[in-house]
Design a protein around this motif. Structure first.
Motif, PDB file in Angstrom:
ATOM      1  N   VAL A  44       0.842  -1.200   0.000  1.00  0.00           N
ATOM      2  CA  VAL A  44       0.000   0.000   0.000  1.00  0.00           C
ATOM      3  C   VAL A  44       0.874   1.246   0.000  1.00  0.00           C
ATOM      4  O   VAL A  44       0.592   2.222  -0.697  1.00  0.00           O
ATOM      5  CB  VAL A  44      -0.970  -0.011   1.202  1.00  0.00           C
ATOM      6  CG1 VAL A  44      -1.650   1.333   1.381  1.00  0.00           C
ATOM      7  CG2 VAL A  44      -1.997  -1.106   1.027  1.00  0.00           C
ATOM      8  N   TRP A  45       1.957   1.237   0.762  1.00  0.00           N
ATOM      9  CA  TRP A  45       2.866   2.384   0.803  1.00  0.00           C
ATOM     10  C   TRP A  45       3.449   2.655  -0.590  1.00  0.00           C
ATOM     11  O   TRP A  45       3.550   3.797  -1.028  1.00  0.00           O
ATOM     12  CB  TRP A  45       3.982   2.120   1.803  1.00  0.00           C
ATOM     13  CG  TRP A  45       4.924   3.261   1.970  1.00  0.00           C
ATOM     14  CD1 TRP A  45       6.141   3.408   1.391  1.00  0.00           C
ATOM     15  CD2 TRP A  45       4.713   4.440   2.764  1.00  0.00           C
ATOM     16  NE1 TRP A  45       6.703   4.594   1.785  1.00  0.00           N
ATOM     17  CE2 TRP A  45       5.860   5.248   2.624  1.00  0.00           C
ATOM     18  CE3 TRP A  45       3.679   4.871   3.581  1.00  0.00           C
ATOM     19  CZ2 TRP A  45       5.992   6.470   3.267  1.00  0.00           C
ATOM     20  CZ3 TRP A  45       3.812   6.086   4.230  1.00  0.00           C
ATOM     21  CH2 TRP A  45       4.952   6.870   4.070  1.00  0.00           C
ATOM     22  N   HIS A  46       3.811   1.585  -1.278  1.00  0.00           N
ATOM     23  CA  HIS A  46       4.383   1.727  -2.626  1.00  0.00           C
ATOM     24  C   HIS A  46       3.332   2.199  -3.635  1.00  0.00           C
ATOM     25  O   HIS A  46       3.610   3.061  -4.484  1.00  0.00           O
ATOM     26  CB  HIS A  46       4.989   0.403  -3.079  1.00  0.00           C
ATOM     27  CG  HIS A  46       5.513   0.423  -4.474  1.00  0.00           C
ATOM     28  ND1 HIS A  46       6.658   1.097  -4.822  1.00  0.00           N
ATOM     29  CD2 HIS A  46       5.040  -0.122  -5.614  1.00  0.00           C
ATOM     30  CE1 HIS A  46       6.866   0.962  -6.115  1.00  0.00           C
ATOM     31  NE2 HIS A  46       5.892   0.228  -6.621  1.00  0.00           N
ATOM     32  N   LEU A  47       2.139   1.645  -3.565  1.00  0.00           N
ATOM     33  CA  LEU A  47       1.096   1.975  -4.536  1.00  0.00           C
ATOM     34  C   LEU A  47       0.529   3.378  -4.355  1.00  0.00           C
ATOM     35  O   LEU A  47      -0.019   3.946  -5.291  1.00  0.00           O
ATOM     36  CB  LEU A  47      -0.033   0.946  -4.475  1.00  0.00           C
ATOM     37  CG  LEU A  47       0.326  -0.450  -4.972  1.00  0.00           C
ATOM     38  CD1 LEU A  47      -0.847  -1.392  -4.760  1.00  0.00           C
ATOM     39  CD2 LEU A  47       0.747  -0.424  -6.426  1.00  0.00           C
ATOM     40  N   THR A  48       0.636   3.935  -3.153  1.00  0.00           N
ATOM     41  CA  THR A  48       0.103   5.281  -2.907  1.00  0.00           C
ATOM     42  C   THR A  48       1.182   6.351  -3.002  1.00  0.00           C
ATOM     43  O   THR A  48       0.941   7.499  -2.621  1.00  0.00           O
ATOM     44  CB  THR A  48      -0.578   5.354  -1.532  1.00  0.00           C
ATOM     45  OG1 THR A  48       0.350   4.990  -0.516  1.00  0.00           O
ATOM     46  CG2 THR A  48      -1.792   4.444  -1.471  1.00  0.00           C
ATOM     47  N   LYS A  49       2.341   5.990  -3.526  1.00  0.00           N
ATOM     48  CA  LYS A  49       3.433   6.943  -3.668  1.00  0.00           C
ATOM     49  C   LYS A  49       3.039   8.020  -4.687  1.00  0.00           C
ATOM     50  O   LYS A  49       2.493   7.706  -5.733  1.00  0.00           O
ATOM     51  CB  LYS A  49       4.684   6.195  -4.144  1.00  0.00           C
ATOM     52  CG  LYS A  49       5.908   7.044  -4.314  1.00  0.00           C
ATOM     53  CD  LYS A  49       7.130   6.209  -4.615  1.00  0.00           C
ATOM     54  CE  LYS A  49       6.861   5.151  -5.646  1.00  0.00           C
ATOM     55  NZ  LYS A  49       8.047   4.405  -6.054  1.00  0.00           N
ATOM     56  N   PRO A  50       3.309   9.275  -4.383  1.00  0.00           N
ATOM     57  CA  PRO A  50       2.985  10.338  -5.340  1.00  0.00           C
ATOM     58  C   PRO A  50       3.761  10.160  -6.641  1.00  0.00           C
ATOM     59  O   PRO A  50       4.910   9.719  -6.638  1.00  0.00           O
ATOM     60  CB  PRO A  50       3.412  11.617  -4.639  1.00  0.00           C
ATOM     61  CG  PRO A  50       3.574  11.268  -3.206  1.00  0.00           C
ATOM     62  CD  PRO A  50       3.870   9.810  -3.141  1.00  0.00           C
ATOM     63  N   GLY A  51       3.134  10.476  -7.744  1.00  0.00           N
ATOM     64  CA  GLY A  51       3.761  10.318  -9.049  1.00  0.00           C
ATOM     65  C   GLY A  51       4.767  11.408  -9.346  1.00  0.00           C
ATOM     66  O   GLY A  51       4.848  12.435  -8.664  1.00  0.00           O
ATOM     67  N   GLN A  52       5.538  11.192 -10.386  1.00  0.00           N
ATOM     68  CA  GLN A  52       6.498  12.183 -10.853  1.00  0.00           C
ATOM     69  C   GLN A  52       5.756  13.320 -11.556  1.00  0.00           C
ATOM     70  O   GLN A  52       4.789  13.064 -12.274  1.00  0.00           O
ATOM     71  CB  GLN A  52       7.479  11.519 -11.837  1.00  0.00           C
ATOM     72  CG  GLN A  52       8.311  10.447 -11.232  1.00  0.00           C
ATOM     73  CD  GLN A  52       9.414  10.981 -10.344  1.00  0.00           C
ATOM     74  OE1 GLN A  52       9.830  12.115 -10.489  1.00  0.00           O
ATOM     75  NE2 GLN A  52       9.873  10.182  -9.414  1.00  0.00           N
ATOM     76  N   PRO A  53       6.199  14.525 -11.375  1.00  0.00           N
ATOM     77  CA  PRO A  53       5.539  15.629 -12.115  1.00  0.00           C
ATOM     78  C   PRO A  53       5.801  15.513 -13.612  1.00  0.00           C
ATOM     79  O   PRO A  53       6.881  15.098 -14.030  1.00  0.00           O
ATOM     80  CB  PRO A  53       6.179  16.894 -11.533  1.00  0.00           C
ATOM     81  CG  PRO A  53       7.427  16.429 -10.841  1.00  0.00           C
ATOM     82  CD  PRO A  53       7.249  14.986 -10.512  1.00  0.00           C
ATOM     83  N   ALA A  54       4.827  15.863 -14.400  1.00  0.00           N
ATOM     84  CA  ALA A  54       4.966  15.798 -15.859  1.00  0.00           C
ATOM     85  C   ALA A  54       5.924  16.877 -16.347  1.00  0.00           C
ATOM     86  O   ALA A  54       5.924  17.998 -15.850  1.00  0.00           O
ATOM     87  CB  ALA A  54       3.613  15.944 -16.516  1.00  0.00           C
ATOM     88  N   LYS A  55       6.722  16.551 -17.352  1.00  0.00           N
ATOM     89  CA  LYS A  55       7.671  17.520 -17.887  1.00  0.00           C
ATOM     90  C   LYS A  55       7.107  18.206 -19.097  1.00  0.00           C
ATOM     91  O   LYS A  55       6.321  17.752 -19.825  1.00  0.00           O
ATOM     92  CB  LYS A  55       8.975  16.824 -18.262  1.00  0.00           C
ATOM     93  CG  LYS A  55       9.731  16.377 -17.046  1.00  0.00           C
ATOM     94  CD  LYS A  55      11.074  15.799 -17.462  1.00  0.00           C
ATOM     95  CE  LYS A  55      11.873  15.398 -16.227  1.00  0.00           C
ATOM     96  NZ  LYS A  55      13.160  14.901 -16.571  1.00  0.00           N
TER      97      LYS A  55
END
Length: 55
Positions: A44-55
């Motif tokens: 769950v910790w891994h799956l709820t990690k915030p994504g990378q900002p789009a470039k």
């Protein structure tokens, strides 16, 4: 919020793992159940990690 959901997932695994047993087996907490709860929490910790900002 991420930490709360992670802890909740681990506690849910422990709860359902201990209440789903036969009365003859006892209600103890086994090492395997603790490892399963830890694995669920890490997932769950891994799956709820915030994504990378789009470039």
């Amino acid at each position: 919020m991420r930490t709360f959901v992670t802890v909740l997932a681990g506690l849910a695994v422990i709860y359902f793992g201990t209440t789903g047993r036969d009365p003859d087996e006892g209600r103890g907490l086994t090492g395997g159940l603790v490892l399963l709860a830890l694995a669920a929490s890490l997932l769950v910790w891994h799956l709820t990690k915030p994504g990378q900002p789009a470039k």
